[in-house]
Design a protein around this motif. Structure first.
Motif, PDB file in Angstrom:
ATOM      1  N   TRP A  56      10.121  -4.735   4.662  1.00  0.00           N
ATOM      2  CA  TRP A  56      10.055  -2.623   4.368  1.00  0.00           C
ATOM      3  C   TRP A  56       9.084  -2.622   5.009  1.00  0.00           C
ATOM      4  O   TRP A  56       8.714  -2.371   5.266  1.00  0.00           O
ATOM      5  CB  TRP A  56      10.837  -2.058   3.340  1.00  0.00           C
ATOM      6  CG  TRP A  56      10.723  -0.543   3.201  1.00  0.00           C
ATOM      7  CD1 TRP A  56      10.527  -0.259   4.665  1.00  0.00           C
ATOM      8  CD2 TRP A  56      10.806   0.587   2.429  1.00  0.00           C
ATOM      9  NE1 TRP A  56       9.820   1.370   4.462  1.00  0.00           N
ATOM     10  CE2 TRP A  56      10.633   1.827   3.431  1.00  0.00           C
ATOM     11  CE3 TRP A  56      11.123   0.439   0.969  1.00  0.00           C
ATOM     12  CZ2 TRP A  56      10.366   2.696   2.597  1.00  0.00           C
ATOM     13  CZ3 TRP A  56      11.057   1.700   0.814  1.00  0.00           C
ATOM     14  CH2 TRP A  56      10.345   2.747   1.260  1.00  0.00           C
ATOM     15  N   ARG A  57       8.031  -3.299   3.478  1.00  0.00           N
ATOM     16  CA  ARG A  57       6.624  -3.239   3.940  1.00  0.00           C
ATOM     17  C   ARG A  57       5.999  -4.156   5.555  1.00  0.00           C
ATOM     18  O   ARG A  57       5.761  -3.284   6.246  1.00  0.00           O
ATOM     19  CB  ARG A  57       5.272  -3.935   3.069  1.00  0.00           C
ATOM     20  CG  ARG A  57       4.214  -3.381   3.010  1.00  0.00           C
ATOM     21  CD  ARG A  57       3.466  -4.370   2.276  1.00  0.00           C
ATOM     22  NE  ARG A  57       3.607  -6.083   2.237  1.00  0.00           N
ATOM     23  CZ  ARG A  57       3.583  -6.532   0.657  1.00  0.00           C
ATOM     24  NH1 ARG A  57       2.947  -5.763  -0.295  1.00  0.00           N
ATOM     25  NH2 ARG A  57       4.169  -7.970   0.776  1.00  0.00           N
ATOM     26  N   GLN A  59       8.299  -4.331   7.556  1.00  0.00           N
ATOM     27  CA  GLN A  59       9.210  -3.379   9.073  1.00  0.00           C
ATOM     28  C   GLN A  59       7.745  -2.426   9.352  1.00  0.00           C
ATOM     29  O   GLN A  59       7.991  -1.678  10.588  1.00  0.00           O
ATOM     30  CB  GLN A  59      10.860  -2.993   8.476  1.00  0.00           C
ATOM     31  CG  GLN A  59      11.080  -2.127   9.813  1.00  0.00           C
ATOM     32  CD  GLN A  59      12.475  -1.412   9.112  1.00  0.00           C
ATOM     33  OE1 GLN A  59      11.652  -0.374   8.011  1.00  0.00           O
ATOM     34  NE2 GLN A  59      12.802  -0.565  10.105  1.00  0.00           N
ATOM     35  N   VAL A  71      15.750  -2.795  10.710  1.00  0.00           N
ATOM     36  CA  VAL A  71      15.602  -2.750   9.183  1.00  0.00           C
ATOM     37  C   VAL A  71      16.583  -3.973   8.403  1.00  0.00           C
ATOM     38  O   VAL A  71      15.948  -4.763   7.562  1.00  0.00           O
ATOM     39  CB  VAL A  71      15.625  -1.847   8.247  1.00  0.00           C
ATOM     40  CG1 VAL A  71      17.558  -1.212   8.185  1.00  0.00           C
ATOM     41  CG2 VAL A  71      15.528  -1.914   6.521  1.00  0.00           C
ATOM     42  N   THR A 203       2.055   4.737   2.710  1.00  0.00           N
ATOM     43  CA  THR A 203       2.901   4.295   2.212  1.00  0.00           C
ATOM     44  C   THR A 203       2.343   2.987   1.934  1.00  0.00           C
ATOM     45  O   THR A 203       3.805   2.078   1.140  1.00  0.00           O
ATOM     46  CB  THR A 203       3.975   4.015   3.331  1.00  0.00           C
ATOM     47  OG1 THR A 203       4.034   5.394   3.919  1.00  0.00           O
ATOM     48  CG2 THR A 203       5.099   3.038   2.879  1.00  0.00           C
ATOM     49  N   LEU A 207       4.053   0.718  -1.408  1.00  0.00           N
ATOM     50  CA  LEU A 207       4.775  -0.508  -1.528  1.00  0.00           C
ATOM     51  C   LEU A 207       4.328  -1.704  -1.932  1.00  0.00           C
ATOM     52  O   LEU A 207       5.045  -2.481  -3.323  1.00  0.00           O
ATOM     53  CB  LEU A 207       5.223  -0.965  -0.290  1.00  0.00           C
ATOM     54  CG  LEU A 207       6.291   0.283   0.748  1.00  0.00           C
ATOM     55  CD1 LEU A 207       6.323  -0.278   2.216  1.00  0.00           C
ATOM     56  CD2 LEU A 207       7.745   0.127   0.213  1.00  0.00           C
TER      57      LEU A 207
END
Length: 313
Positions: A56-57, A59, A71, A203, A207
């Motif tokens: 996720w980080r 992406q 993802v 974010t 993360l």
């Protein structure tokens, strides 16, 4: 000269063999074979959390650089990257594969994906080093028993080095020397987009903190699994030092160096050196098995490439 590439991993496994020889290997084996299944399940689930959060980080970082990274693709390739980093020396082969798999056909089409991979790793390592540095600073003053004077001095020196390195890095970015100014100017624009602009730092920070916490938590769980539950202080002191061993580029996922560090550090918390080694081995096994889906990704990629080769002919 080709044999030199195998020297580092060989040294790591020789260190591991030496640690097992000097300690009670039988007790380490008994500790590992008596681990309740619940600990193994919890540890494997933590590995999945680490990989998904890291994907996720990645992406998010790639998106800040203008790249489109679905993802599902990010998670798939992060499993592959993590598995390769677990079985190949250097700890960066998997990251290189991530960059290559997302290159474009344009001239220099690998540069943007490589930058995204690099900055994603920087986000995690930056938070990790900050937390490790804070842990080194507070450890000598924490109410955790008397540390050997020599170790206290070493910890303070390490803390000073970490702090100075962070300050120097910030100073170079803020006031770059002339020969670096032009290169850093373009780099600072990318850093701003990835880490600062439009609240990106929130974010990235959340993360990275979650990912670092999962790594430390998994080591704490591994230690509890072998009968040596650690106090919270260890999560920001001894455990980060063991995890730092995994960054040594010549080893394979830190094997050998990590166990040697655990053997030296666990007695500071009232446990036997063999307990630290058992915890470190269990941690390494969990990390490898948890990344095993990456092997499936690698096999499928090879099959697709083979089929594509047949079609071309």
């Amino acid at each position: 000269m080709r044999g030199i590439r195998y020297l580092g991993p060989l040294v790591g496994f020789v260190i591991l063999a030496g640690v097992l020889y000097m300690l009670d290997a039988g007790q380490i084996g008994r500790s590992l074979t008596s681990i309740p299944p619940a600990y193994a399940i919890a540890g494997l689930l933590l590995v999945q959390l680490q990989i998904v959060l890291s994907a996720w980080r990645w992406q998010f970082t790639a998106g800040r650089l203008g790249m489109v990274l679905p993802v599902a693709h990010a998670i798939r390739d992060y499993y592959l990257s993590t598995f390769l980093n677990q079985v190949l020396p250097g700890g960066v082969a998997g990251d290189a594969v991530r960059a290559v798999r997302h290159r474009t056909d344009e001239t220099g089409g690998w540069k943007a994906p490589a930058l995204g991979v690099f900055l994603e790793r920087v986000a995690g390592q930056g938070v990790f080093f900050v937390l490790a540095g804070l842990g080194l600073i507070i450890w000598p003053f924490a109410d955790a028993g008397e540390l050997p004077p020599t170790l206290s001095r070493i910890l303070l020196i390490l803390a000073i080095v970490v702090v100075c390195a962070l300050v120097a890095g910030f100073g170079i970015l803020r006031f770059p020397p002339a020969f670096l100014a032009e290169r850093l100017e373009a780099g600072k624009a990318a850093l701003c987009r990835v880490f600062i602009a439009d609240g990106a730092w929130k974010t990235q920070s959340v993360l990275s903190l979650l990912i670092v916490a999962s790594y430390a938590g998994m080591f704490m769980l591994a230690s509890a699994a072998v009968g040596a539950p650690l106090p919270f202080l260890a999560a920001v002191t001894a455990v980060p030092l063991c995890l730092l061993m995994m960054l040594i580029p010549l080893t394979v996922a830190g094997w050998g160096a990590r166990e040697a560090a655990a053997a030296l550090l666990w007695p500071l918390f009232g446990y036997a050196a063999s307990d630290g080694v058992a915890a470190s081995i269990f941690y390494g096994v969990l990390s490898l098995i948890g990344a095993a889906p990456g092997l499936v990704v690698a096999v499928l990629a090879l099959v697709r490439r083979k089929k594509a080769g047949r079609t071309d002919h």
